[in-house]
Design a protein around this motif. Structure first.
Motif, mmCIF file in Angstrom:
data_model
loop_
_atom_site.group_PDB
_atom_site.id
_atom_site.type_symbol
_atom_site.label_atom_id
_atom_site.label_comp_id
_atom_site.label_asym_id
_atom_site.label_seq_id
_atom_site.Cartn_x
_atom_site.Cartn_y
_atom_site.Cartn_z
ATOM 1 N N ALA A 1 0.823 -1.209 0.000
ATOM 2 C CA ALA A 1 0.000 0.000 0.000
ATOM 3 C C ALA A 1 0.858 1.261 0.000
ATOM 4 O O ALA A 1 0.984 1.939 1.029
ATOM 5 N N PRO A 2 1.466 1.610 -1.121
ATOM 6 C CA PRO A 2 2.196 2.878 -1.198
ATOM 7 C C PRO A 2 1.225 4.049 -1.214
ATOM 8 O O PRO A 2 0.088 3.919 -1.686
ATOM 9 N N ASN A 3 1.650 5.163 -0.721
ATOM 10 C CA ASN A 3 0.791 6.347 -0.664
ATOM 11 C C ASN A 3 0.899 7.117 -1.991
ATOM 12 O O ASN A 3 1.396 8.233 -2.058
ATOM 13 N N ASP A 4 0.390 6.484 -3.059
ATOM 14 C CA ASP A 4 0.478 7.088 -4.390
ATOM 15 C C ASP A 4 -0.922 7.400 -4.926
ATOM 16 O O ASP A 4 -1.900 7.409 -4.169
ATOM 17 N N ASP A 5 -1.034 7.622 -6.221
ATOM 18 C CA ASP A 5 -2.316 8.020 -6.811
ATOM 19 C C ASP A 5 -3.356 6.906 -6.773
ATOM 20 O O ASP A 5 -4.550 7.174 -6.927
ATOM 21 N N LEU A 6 -2.920 5.667 -6.593
ATOM 22 C CA LEU A 6 -3.844 4.535 -6.618
ATOM 23 C C LEU A 6 -4.252 4.075 -5.225
ATOM 24 O O LEU A 6 -4.928 3.057 -5.079
ATOM 25 N N VAL A 7 -3.866 4.815 -4.191
ATOM 26 C CA VAL A 7 -4.077 4.344 -2.828
ATOM 27 C C VAL A 7 -5.566 4.248 -2.489
ATOM 28 O O VAL A 7 -5.991 3.308 -1.787
ATOM 29 N N ASN A 8 -6.376 5.159 -2.969
ATOM 30 C CA ASN A 8 -7.809 5.108 -2.645
ATOM 31 C C ASN A 8 -8.496 3.894 -3.281
ATOM 32 O O ASN A 8 -9.353 3.249 -2.665
ATOM 33 N N LYS A 9 -8.104 3.570 -4.505
ATOM 34 C CA LYS A 9 -8.653 2.376 -5.149
ATOM 35 C C LYS A 9 -8.223 1.118 -4.398
ATOM 36 O O LYS A 9 -9.005 0.173 -4.248
#
Length: 370
Positions: free
Chosen positions: A182-190
């Motif tokens: 779970a990196p805190n990147d643009d895909l984290v919410n998905k």
């Protein structure tokens, strides 16, 4: 205008070498080899090479070679981007700064090893484990699953988290641990949505997260938090906890982490034969060194005898020492010069023998080609 890249830890991977040889046969001009062994078949086939210098990889399940390969590919991509003017100087400096910070970031992750050990009890008795990742972290999930199945003998599979609904979700229950990157990147919410679906079906989550990942721990959710998000270098950092997890689970089960069962790769046989070849050459070199030492001792004994004869004649008044002129002393100096020349020749032979690496000997070359 095509560049082919071959990646191998040992440089002796049969399928990789076969693909490179075929490409060369078909007329491909440029082949880059990323390898950990400088004198390997891969580096001889490729006209370009990038040596990762990770040090000897003892275990079949490669770990440090994998992380150095990721770093090498990042540097290669950065070089291409700079060459094609796709990044400016400031971005280049930022990327290089992040790259130089990697050792400190890795050291901080290794400090979390105790937390990883606390997860062992949830895995060692399980039969199946699922790994999830998104984007550039999906291959890292695959690496974590591969390491776990290789050395702990637990069935493990990796899926792109976006494909969870297309089959894997039906397998989830309280007996299957789910490891998520779970990196805190643009895909984290998905990714969070995917993890909520897992929790709703009774799955037990084990999450490797960056700072700022907003999901609370509970009885079914365990989280290890790393540092700040490292951008494109994040996969290098996130793979280390997965490798440590596989190592500690395998160790707790009493498995040999360096030589897993049923994985008698050709590289192991090659290493054994190389060790035997190296031992044989070492014994031969020892024999040569012994001969040289004996010759050196004979020379020194001859010099000592000459010195004793001269001293005896001088003491009896038969001759006198003449310095700077031709005489008994100059003959002794000629003997010494001859001895020094022989010694220099031996040193040069030793230097040449060391410079000619064992990998270039006919015996070793035949092993590599096998």
């Amino acid at each position: 205008k095509t560049l082919m890249i071959g990646v191998s830890q040992s440089g002796e991977t049969a399928d990789t070498l076969a693909a490179l040889k075929l490409a060369k046969k078909l007329g491909l001009e440029w082949i880059l080899g990323i390898c950990n062994v400088q004198e390997s078949t891969l580096t001889r086939i490729c006209n370009l090479s990038f040596i990762t210098r990770a040090g000897p990889e003892i275990g079949v399940a490669s770990t440090k070679a994998f992380t150095t390969q990721l770093a090498s590919l990042f540097v290669f991509a950065l070089t291409l981007a700079k060459t094609k003017n796709h990044i400016n100087i400031q971005n280049e400096r930022n990327f290089l700064k992040q790259l130089r910070h990697l050792p400190n970031a890795v050291a901080s992750i290794l400090n979390e090893e105790i937390s990883i050990k606390n997860w062992i009890k949830y895995f060692e008795s399980k039969q199946n484990v699922l790994f999830l990742g998104r984007g550039i972290h999906y291959p890292i999930a695959m690496e974590g699953a591969l390491k776990l199945k290789e050395i702990s003998y637990i069935h493990a599979e990796a899926y792109a988290a976006g494909e969870l609904k297309h089959g894997p979700l039906a397998l989830i229950d309280e007996n299957m641990p789910i490891v998520a990157i779970a990196p805190n990147d643009d895909l984290v919410n998905k990714l969070k949505n995917n993890l909520e679906e897992v929790k709703a079906r009774g799955g037990r989550l084990f999450i490797i997260a960056d700072q700022g990942f907003e999901l609370q721990e509970d009885s079914c959710t365990k989280i290890i938090t790393l540092g700040d998000h490292a951008g494109f270098l994040s996969p290098i950092l996130h793979v280390i906890p997965l490798q440590l997890l596989a190592y500690h689970v395998a160790s707790s089960k009493g498995n040999d982490v360096d030589k897993p069962r049923n994985l008698a790769k050709s590289v192991i046989k090659w290493n054994v034969r190389f060790s035997n070849e190296l031992a044989r050459w070492a014994s031969q070199n020892a024999a040569v060194a012994a001969v040289w030492a004996a010759e050196r001792a004979e020379d020194e004994a001859e010099w000592a005898a000459d010195e004793a004869r001269i001293r005896e004649k001088v003491s009896k008044g038969l001759v006198r020492r003449v310095r700077g002129k031709r005489g008994v002393g100059s003959g002794r100096r000629r003997n010494r010069r001859a001895g020094k020349e022989r010694q220099q020749q031996r040193q040069e032979q030793t230097r040449q023998a060391r410079a000619a690496d064992l990998c270039f000997t006919p015996e070793f070359t035949s092993i590599v080609h096998e």
